[in-house]
Design an enzyme around this catalytic site. Structure first.
Site, PDB file in Angstrom:
ATOM      1  N   GLY A  31       0.794  -1.221   0.000  1.00 19.17           N
ATOM      2  CA  GLY A  31       0.000   0.000   0.000  1.00 19.17           C
ATOM      3  C   GLY A  31       0.828   1.273   0.000  1.00 19.17           C
ATOM      4  N   SER A  32       0.317   2.255   0.726  1.00 16.28           N
ATOM      5  CA  SER A  32       0.809   3.628   0.589  1.00 16.28           C
ATOM      6  C   SER A  32       2.286   3.823   0.903  1.00 16.28           C
ATOM      7  CB  SER A  32      -0.001   4.539   1.485  1.00 16.28           C
ATOM      8  OG  SER A  32      -1.363   4.378   1.228  1.00 16.28           O
ATOM      9  N   THR A  33       2.901   2.893   1.619  1.00 19.01           N
ATOM     10  CA  THR A  33       4.331   3.070   1.876  1.00 19.01           C
ATOM     11  C   THR A  33       5.092   3.147   0.551  1.00 19.01           C
ATOM     12  OG1 THR A  33       4.323   0.687   2.239  1.00 19.01           O
ATOM     13  CG2 THR A  33       4.523   2.059   4.166  1.00 19.01           C
TER      14      THR A  33
END
Lengths: 591, 136
Positions: free
Chosen positions: A295-297
């Site tokens: 995800g956003s990492t």
């Protein structure tokens, strides 16, 4: 002998075997030609055979002296004289970076009995059970009464138990010694260490990848791990896992400058001393073998890539008013702001729309090249046999480029993510992650290999500012550890189902680094399917469940790592980490 | 003369023989001793090895954590505000009381530098004059 022969030539003596009773006055023996010839022949024969014998004895004598004095006189004794050199076990130890023993081999005794020699089976059974409470008296008595010559009573006794049994002095009860692999710390570093089979052959982890070295060398293998950090990481993850009823968790503390894995844990874990009882789920190393869409990492990489390729600058931005629709997919924001966002804002509010557009502008090929440079498209080069291969989209369509921009559609192992982030924050150098500790004294003659530059220092500096911004003002506020300038990025990914994604089962993560002025350590925490609690207002996102864990880890790990607190408000620090948000972004929103 | 030589030879032979046997027995005895010592050293090394493993088992962080919770209820994990460096320590005026008639200078050893990490309160302290109690 020769002399007597010579004398015999001149005077012929009377023959001795003639008994004196019949002795007659000596009459000279008549010398004739025949006797002379015979004597001469005999003399020559004696001379020759005598010489041969003397030569033979001389050879034997010389050889005797040679063997006794000059040849390695100690050699035949070596067999029964034990050498007092280092104690050698069948398998070398594994220690942590401070020399703390993680795995060792001990001589253990196994108890067996010869029932035919047992005098009173019931009494013997009673005594044995008093020394070994784990045994059942009835079973032991039955074994001791059997008519066999050999029965196992208990394997792998501790030295104390053995001593207790020796003290009992039961005839017919004996020990057989064997070597057993022992992990004093139990499950602490189970996935890194691995385990061995009953013949002490490595089956997993470092035990397997260094099996040959452990068998042949006496010197212990030193890992980069630190048991204190490992313990800290493990208990914090366990606490978070039980609070949020997660099905799994993994955490990594990585040295950003050298790639040393300081701590790495995967939960649920198992006790390698009793690995036979561990389930497959417990044995599974989520840190290196598991691959997840994190995800956003991944926005860290997207932003670094866009900045490094010059596609955007820190002042640019994207319109994040409406969700993007690409064929049957819709990309929407979790923390939707529904307006134009600058690059720092996209990062800080974790805008999927903005990141997807950024990735689209960089393009698929460039993205692929960048990610592959960071080692995200090939298995992590770590010294463990359990390494997961990333799942990449085939073919790499524009929609994949956009989804990978915010961390969906590409599954990597948590270790790969941690290594990638360490190269982003450390000034742009990718270091190979390692578990094997390099001794400081060998550093001089054998300097550590330099990593490859994967991005410019300016990009790295920009990302440090952005990651600090996330913690100071954005979605990662709960990761703050006052004094240690934590920076990082939250990540909340929906787990892929057979059809699309499951909104209920999340992979929530936080990847942080500290101190952000010159990051030395990267901390990654990933929780698998956490559930929200009343304390988190029902949220189970990375910012709510993983970030607080990072905060606690940093606060307690920094003193152990020799990182002192700094003044977060000092002008020099503020200047270095200062970032310009667009006027619209002045309104500071939390979650 | 002949008898004397013979006596000397016999003497020498017996002395040599005696010396030889003596040395041989001595060597054998020493070797047995060495082998015994080596065995003991190995045994000791084995004991040390076991004790090391036991020490590692007893000093595992998990156990220390538990024990400190139980035995040292007053001791808490280190907090960031408890960490400082030498620069953050205020200097104190030292008066040696003129021992031996020499009056030591009462000037501080190093200029006092405030720690703004302690935020507000430290800031205000820095504007005040040098005070031995400083901050906190």
């Amino acid at each position: 002998m020769l002399g007597r022969l010579r004398r015999g030539r001149r005077t012929i003596r009377p023959r001795r075997h003639i008994k004196p009773a019949f002795a007659q006055p000596c009459t000279p023996i008549r010398r004739d030609e025949r006797n002379d010839v015979a004597l001469e022949t005999g003399r020559t024969r004696l001379l020759i055979s005598g010489t041969v014998l003397i030569l033979g004895f001389a050879v034997v004598g010389v050889r005797l002296v040679n063997i006794a004095l000059f040849q390695d006189a100690l050699e035949p004794r070596a067999a029964h004289a034990p050498h007092a050199s280092e104690l050698r076990m069948g398998r070398a130890d594994i220690v942590d970076r401070n020399g703390e023993i993680l795995a060792t081999t001990l001589q253990t005794a196994s108890l067996f009995a010869n029932p035919r020699k047992i005098l009173d089976a019931d009494e013997a059974a009673h005594l044995l059970v008093s020394a070994l409470p784990g045994l059942r008296e009835v079973e032991i008595a039955a074994k001791l009464k059997s008519n066999r010559g050999f029965v196992w009573l208990k394997r792998n006794l501790s030295p104390r138990q053995q001593w207790d049994i020796i003290k009992l002095g039961i005839p017919g009860v004996e020990f057989q010694s064997a070597e057993t692999r022992v992990y004093p710390h139990g499950p602490l570093a189970a996935h890194v260490l691995g385990y061995v089979d009953i013949d002490n052959k490595g089956l997993a982890g470092v035990e397997k990848s260094f099996d040959t070295a452990l068998r042949s060398n006496a010197a212990p293998i030193a890992l980069t791990m630190d048991v204190r950090l490992q313990h800290l990481l493990r208990i914090e993850l366990m606490a978070a896992m039980s609070t949020h009823r997660a099905i799994g968790a993994t955490g990594i503390i990585l040295d950003a400058r050298h790639g040393d894995v300081m701590a790495m844990t995967s939960l649920p874990d198992f006790d390698p001393n009793a690995q036979g009882r561990a389930s497959d789920n417990q044995r599974f190393n989520r840190a290196t073998l598991g691959v997840y869409e994190l995800g956003s990492t991944f926005k860290i990489f997207t932003t670094a890539m866009a900045l490094d390729y010059g596609v955007v600058s820190m002042e640019d931005g994207y319109d994040a008013t409406k969700p993007i629709r690409v064929s049957r997919f819709t990309i929407r924001d979790y923390h939707a702001k529904k307006r134009w966002l600058s690059v720092p804002e996209i990062f800080m509010y974790s805008s999927n729309i903005g990141s997807a557009k950024m990735a689209r502008d960089v393009g698929g090929d460039a993205q692929r090249e960048f990610l592959s440079q960071l080692g995200l498209l090939s298995p992590a080069p770590i010294e463990l046999p359990e390494v997961g291969t990333p799942l990449t989209p085939k073919p790499w369509r524009p929609i994949n480029t956009m989804t990978i921009g915010y961390g969906h559609g590409l599954a990597v192992s948590p270790l790969q993510l941690a290594v990638g982030v360490s190269s982003v924050v450390n000034g742009g150098i990718l270091n190979r992650p390692t578990l094997i500790h390099r001794q400081p004294e060998s550093e001089v003659s054998n300097p550590p290999p330099r990593g490859d530059r994967v991005m410019s220092e300016e990009t790295s500096q920009d990302l440090r500012r952005l990651m600090r911004l996330v913690v100071a003002k954005g979605t990662g506020g709960k990761a703050a550890a006052p004094g240690y300038l934590v920076g990082g990025k939250t990540g909340t990914a929906e787990k892929a189902r057979r059809q699309g994604y499951n909104r209920r089962s999340l992979i929530s993560s936080f990847v942080g680094a500290f101190p952000m002025t010159d990051p030395r350590y990267v901390v990654l925490v990933v929780l698998d399917e956490p559930q929200g609690t009343t304390k988190t207002h029902g949220f189970a996102t990375g910012g709510w469940v993983a970030a607080p864990v990072v905060s606690r880890i940093v606060e307690h790990a920094a003193p152990l790592l020799g990182v002192g607190p700094t003044d977060e408000q000092a002008p020099a620090v503020l200047r270095q980490l200062d970032i310009k948000l667009k006027p619209e972004g002045r309104r500071l929103a939390s979650y | 003369m002949k008898a004397f030589a013979a006596a000397v030879y016999v003497c020498l032979a017996s002395v040599t023989g005696f010396a030889l046997f003596h040395i041989t027995y001595k060597v054998e005895q020493l070797e047995a001793q060495l082998s015994q010592l080596n065995k003991e050293i190995l045994l000791e090394q084995n004991t040390v090895h076991v004790l090391k493993a036991e020490w590692s088992f007893l000093s595992r962080p998990e156990r220390i954590d538990e024990l400190s919770r139980k035995m040292l209820p007053g001791l808490h994990p280190l907090q960031t505000r408890q960490i400082g460096d030498l620069d953050s320590l205020p200097t104190r005026d030292i008066d040696f009381g003129g021992v031996g008639g020499v009056q030591q200078s009462a000037a501080p050893l190093a200029p006092y530098r405030p720690v703004s990490a302690r935020s507000g309160s430290a800031r205000t302290a820095s504007t005040r004059s040098v005070s031995p109690q400083a901050t906190e």
